[in-house]
Scaffold this active site. Sequence first.
Site, PDB file in Angstrom:
ATOM      1  N   LYS A 229       1.136  -0.682   0.026  1.00  0.00           N
ATOM      2  CA  LYS A 229      -0.183   0.136  -0.045  1.00  0.00           C
ATOM      3  C   LYS A 229       0.682   1.091   0.069  1.00  0.00           C
ATOM      4  CE  LYS A 229      -3.965  -1.681   2.532  1.00  0.00           C
ATOM      5  NZ  LYS A 229      -5.254  -1.657   1.794  1.00  0.00           N
TER       6      LYS A 229
ATOM      7  N   ASP B   3      -6.409  -3.276  10.676  1.00  0.00           N
ATOM      8  CA  ASP B   3      -7.446  -4.095  10.252  1.00  0.00           C
ATOM      9  C   ASP B   3      -8.161  -5.430  10.545  1.00  0.00           C
ATOM     10  OD1 ASP B   3      -8.284  -4.277   7.735  1.00  0.00           O
ATOM     11  OD2 ASP B   3      -6.675  -5.402   6.555  1.00  0.00           O
TER      12      ASP B   3
ATOM     13  N   ASP C 137      -3.632  -7.685  -1.309  1.00  0.00           N
ATOM     14  CA  ASP C 137      -4.273  -6.845  -1.031  1.00  0.00           C
ATOM     15  C   ASP C 137      -5.377  -6.804  -0.764  1.00  0.00           C
ATOM     16  OD1 ASP C 137      -4.647  -4.075   1.093  1.00  0.00           O
ATOM     17  OD2 ASP C 137      -3.832  -2.993  -1.013  1.00  0.00           O
TER      18      ASP C 137
ATOM     19  N   ARG D 278     -10.350 -11.393   2.331  1.00  0.00           N
ATOM     20  CA  ARG D 278     -11.275 -12.528   1.983  1.00  0.00           C
ATOM     21  C   ARG D 278     -10.271 -13.755   1.974  1.00  0.00           C
ATOM     22  NH1 ARG D 278     -12.325  -9.445  -3.620  1.00  0.00           N
ATOM     23  NH2 ARG D 278     -11.405  -7.582  -2.423  1.00  0.00           N
TER      24      ARG D 278
HETATM   25  N1  BES Z   1      -7.896  -3.525   5.074  1.00  0.00           N
HETATM   26  C1  BES Z   1      -8.717  -3.164   3.347  1.00  0.00           C
HETATM   27  C2  BES Z   1      -9.657  -2.451   3.459  1.00  0.00           C
HETATM   28  C3  BES Z   1     -10.106  -1.491   4.436  1.00  0.00           C
HETATM   29  C4  BES Z   1      -9.790  -0.042   2.743  1.00  0.00           C
HETATM   30  C5  BES Z   1      -9.869  -0.659   5.243  1.00  0.00           C
HETATM   31  C6  BES Z   1      -9.586   1.138   4.091  1.00  0.00           C
HETATM   32  C7  BES Z   1     -10.348   0.403   5.585  1.00  0.00           C
HETATM   33  C8  BES Z   1     -10.216   1.513   5.160  1.00  0.00           C
HETATM   34  C9  BES Z   1      -8.705  -4.427   2.709  1.00  0.00           C
HETATM   35  O1  BES Z   1      -7.257  -5.350   3.405  1.00  0.00           O
HETATM   36  C10 BES Z   1      -7.421  -4.029   1.050  1.00  0.00           C
HETATM   37  O2  BES Z   1      -7.098  -3.659   0.910  1.00  0.00           O
HETATM   38  N2  BES Z   1      -8.346  -3.844   0.230  1.00  0.00           N
HETATM   39  C11 BES Z   1      -8.214  -3.086  -1.280  1.00  0.00           C
HETATM   40  C12 BES Z   1      -8.539  -4.270  -2.022  1.00  0.00           C
HETATM   41  C13 BES Z   1      -7.324  -3.364  -3.411  1.00  0.00           C
HETATM   42  C14 BES Z   1      -6.159  -2.922  -3.208  1.00  0.00           C
HETATM   43  C15 BES Z   1      -7.466  -4.782  -4.235  1.00  0.00           C
HETATM   44  C16 BES Z   1      -9.373  -2.078  -1.654  1.00  0.00           C
HETATM   45  O3  BES Z   1     -11.087  -2.683  -1.505  1.00  0.00           O
HETATM   46  O4  BES Z   1      -9.605  -0.643  -1.950  1.00  0.00           O
HETATM   47 ZN    ZN Z   2      -7.334  -5.825   4.737  1.00  0.00          ZN
HETATM   48 MN    MN Z   3      -5.306  -5.228   2.041  1.00  0.00          MN
END
Ligand code: BES
Ligand code: ZN
Ligand code: MN
Length: 484
Positions: A259, A270, A329, A333
């Site tokens: 990220k 998380d 990321d 799931r």
């Molecule tokens: N933990 C994140 C989702 C998240 C985003 C939680 C903002 C709290 C605040 C999740 O694991 C994630 O990274 N999701 C991404 C996936 C994508 C980059 C493949 C998302 O939804 O942006």
């Molecule tokens: Zn996550």
């Molecule tokens: Mn993630």
Amino acid sequence: MYPVVEINNELLPDSSVAVITDKGKLPDWLVLTKTEKEYLKRCLTDGQDVIAINSYFKLTVVISPGSFKDTDRKYEELRRMASSVIKILQEHKQKDIFIASTGNDDKEVLAFTEGLILSSYRFIKYSGKHNKSSGDTYPTDIFLRGAFSESDVRSLDNICKSVFLARDLVNEPNNMLNAVDFAALLGEKAEASGLRTEVYGKKKIEALRMGGIMAVSRGSIDPPAFIILEWKPEKALNKKPFVLVGKGVMFDTGGINLKPTNYIEDMKSDMAGAAVVASTMMAIAEDRMDVHVIALIPACDNRPGLDAFVPGDIITMYNGKTVEVINTDAEGRLLLADALSFADNYDPSLVISVATLTGSAESAFGNQAIAAMGNTGNKHFNMLDEAGKRVYERIAVMPFFEEYAEYIKSDIAELKNLGNKKAGAITAGKFLEHFTKKPYMHLDIAGCSMADKAEYYRSKGASGTGVRLLTEFFRSMEASMRKQ
Ligand code: BES
Ligand code: ZN
Ligand code: MN
């Protein structure tokens, strides 16, 4: 410091008083001078909603919430007003407070008290000696006037303690709490509340072939943990258990799909789904609810270590299904999928997952609603929706059309862990749906688990959102089963 709440129908001479007025009425027992009373009346006619009168030896705060057609909204207003009253208490260094209502609805007093306790939360364990003192002036004793039962007060106390626990767990940084510490801490707390607990370590997770958890945790030197908490009262009203599943990613760096700045900072949160699920279990147990509930928490880090999983990998999950990794990321799931298939071993009548799963849920609703989806049918969704309105942790129900499942079909495995850019919260839910054959509901709390600033009684940082919703949901499930 968590305040002590007790019922007391005798006005205490040296504590501050908060009076919730019904149509500007003031109680006879309120000791105020004539001028103070006149001043109060003028403020009330001017439409002021929080009026403080400092009589040197005593502080009186009059709270006039205005009129609301919707009683749920009225209670919410009282919770919110409590967050301004707490500031007044602080200014006057008042530590105890006597709360009464001039109306005939004692629930007003409970709602206000809930707001007061919840807004007194702070996470100061690492703030250093010099900054900590500000927390010391928060209420230490709360006295309630009204026709309450001990159990009303105990339930309120339990729920607030559970919210505090969830906030503490989420606020705790990754270097202070890894998956193994988390498991030990939950085990300790859960057993104190009378829950049965069991923790599977790395070896057991491998032996069970929980491929999703194994893949995500490979990049971290801290091993994963799979935590089981069970509340099974003798007089359980449900024959088949309800299972809660919480995402426990202790820190989400994104893994090899690292990220960037502005997206990574809050990722200690998380594991908020896990914290919410565990804290709800504590509230259910402390309330001695007659429902059989099991919580499953897969916990680990998502890091780009030497052995980290990479895009293109194909994982065989606990239920044997194969998943192509498109993006490391989209890790939540993968953990949840194993836990959901494991849930089916208990033959549950309902499975609910709670997770900070997608940025998509956050973009859609900000922090004002939890994205809810699933296949359990209207009865459960209506109950959850109503519970959400009562506690003001509201849900927004997403469509869950079968067509969305097309987005996550893989050419080389049974599924892929990411769809196209669209409908991200829903396709994540559709992915999860493949892993349980039981009636299923999924709550994406990505938008509401952390706040950049305090909002009324929801603290800055971790909010604990979801605990009050789920506890209230199980309370209404319990009540509806009792009626049958
Ligand atoms: N933990 C994140 C989702 C998240 C985003 C939680 C903002 C709290 C605040 C999740 O694991 C994630 O990274 N999701 C991404 C996936 C994508 C980059 C493949 C998302 O939804 O942006
Ligand atoms: Zn996550
Ligand atoms: Mn993630």
